[in-house]
Design a protein around this motif. Structure first.
Motif, short mmCIF file in Angstrom:
data_model
loop_
_atom_site.label_atom_id
_atom_site.label_comp_id
_atom_site.label_asym_id
_atom_site.label_seq_id
_atom_site.Cartn_x
_atom_site.Cartn_y
_atom_site.Cartn_z
N GLY A 30 0.83 -1.21 0.00
CA GLY A 30 0.00 0.00 0.00
C GLY A 30 0.86 1.25 0.00
N ARG A 31 1.99 1.21 0.71
CA ARG A 31 2.90 2.36 0.77
C ARG A 31 3.44 2.68 -0.62
N THR A 32 3.87 1.65 -1.35
CA THR A 32 4.42 1.86 -2.69
C THR A 32 3.38 2.47 -3.62
N VAL A 33 2.16 1.93 -3.60
CA VAL A 33 1.10 2.45 -4.45
C VAL A 33 0.81 3.91 -4.13
N GLU A 34 0.75 4.23 -2.84
CA GLU A 34 0.45 5.60 -2.41
C GLU A 34 1.55 6.56 -2.87
N ILE A 35 2.81 6.14 -2.74
CA ILE A 35 3.93 7.02 -3.12
C ILE A 35 3.97 7.24 -4.62
N GLN A 36 3.81 6.18 -5.41
CA GLN A 36 3.91 6.39 -6.85
C GLN A 36 2.73 7.19 -7.39
N ARG A 37 1.58 7.09 -6.74
CA ARG A 37 0.46 7.96 -7.13
C ARG A 37 0.76 9.41 -6.80
N LEU A 38 1.38 9.64 -5.64
CA LEU A 38 1.77 11.00 -5.27
C LEU A 38 2.74 11.58 -6.29
N ILE A 39 3.75 10.81 -6.67
CA ILE A 39 4.74 11.29 -7.63
C ILE A 39 4.07 11.59 -8.97
N GLY A 40 3.21 10.68 -9.42
CA GLY A 40 2.51 10.91 -10.68
C GLY A 40 1.65 12.16 -10.64
N ARG A 41 0.87 12.32 -9.57
CA ARG A 41 0.03 13.53 -9.44
C ARG A 41 0.89 14.79 -9.48
#
Length: 242
Positions: A90-101
């Motif tokens: 879940g941490r990885t998904v959250e971080i890569q979504r943040l970077i993409g946004r």
């Protein structure tokens, strides 16, 4: 100097930062970023098509997306490769979504055309602030990549993006937390901002007691001071790229 900091930095002082462009041979562009002992390899690739959902919804323009991960030896104790586990945390998904946004704020997606830009962020050594380092490094890599393939008058890259952590430790606001500081902070916050000073995202959490609005403003001001320095490093390198 701030006597509370384990590395002797001033409370408003960034860790030493280095940005090395074209660290890799094959992608469109790459930046190796070091923030103290945190080191992240960022790279940009692209293809001349967009995700199927954009086609189906008839959305004009292009897309920017991110993949983020840590190598097993990036942390004190070996972390298992997520590919071996069969799914991302879940941490990885959250971080890569943040970077993409965050990085989508840097470009005019419609002007990008029917292209998808992939930002790969691989943490090779983690000591706090890996998501912030990833954003700052990937933003520069994206700027370099766009400069290389688009004429100046049609370049969809709008402005640089950077991120930094701030927090409160023993009642004292501090800039750019290392892992030990981050793990003991009373308040932990990540601030993502554009070069023109607009906020992209603020992630803030009270680990102990709630904090006041005035403390929030103080932390954002502290982050902005640090981000101005990061932008100057990014800008200096970008202007040298032909």
């Amino acid at each position: 100097m701030c006597a509370l900091r384990i590395d002797g930095r001033a409370c408003d002082e960034l860790r030493p930062i280095t940005l090395e462009t074209d660290y890799l041979t094959h992608p469109l562009s790459s930046v190796f970023i070091s923030c103290g002992k945190t080191r992240v390899l960022t790279a940009v690739s692209y293809e001349d098509k967009v995700p199927s959902w954009m086609k189906n919804q008839k959305v004009a323009g292009g897309w920017v997306t991110c993949e983020y991960g840590m190598i097993p030896s990036a942390t004190t104790e070996r972390c298992r490769r997520e590919a071996a586990a069969g799914k991302q945390s879940g941490r990885t998904v959250e971080i890569q979504r943040l970077i993409g946004r965050s990085l989508r704020m840097a470009v005019d997606l419609e002007q990008l055309g029917e292209r998808t830009f992939y930002l790969d962020c691989d943490v090779i050594n983690a000591d706090g602030g890996t998501r912030c380092a990833s954003i700052s490094g990937a933003a520069l890599a994206l700027a370099v990549g766009c400069k290389r393939i688009f004429p100046a008058n049609t370049n969809p890259f709008k402005e640089l993006i950077a991120a930094v952590s701030v927090g409160i430790i023993d009642g004292v606001p501090m800039l750019d937390l290392c892992y030990e500081e981050d793990s003991n902070a009373e308040v932990d916050m990540n601030v993502v901002m554009t070069e023109s000073g607009k906020l992209v995202e603020v992630q803030g959490t009270a680990e102990g007691a709630p904090f006041s609005r005035s403390k929030l403003n103080e932390l954002i001001d502290l982050a902005e001071c640090g981000l101005k320095q990061i932008f100057s490093y990014q800008r200096e390198i970008l202007e040298k790229i032909q």
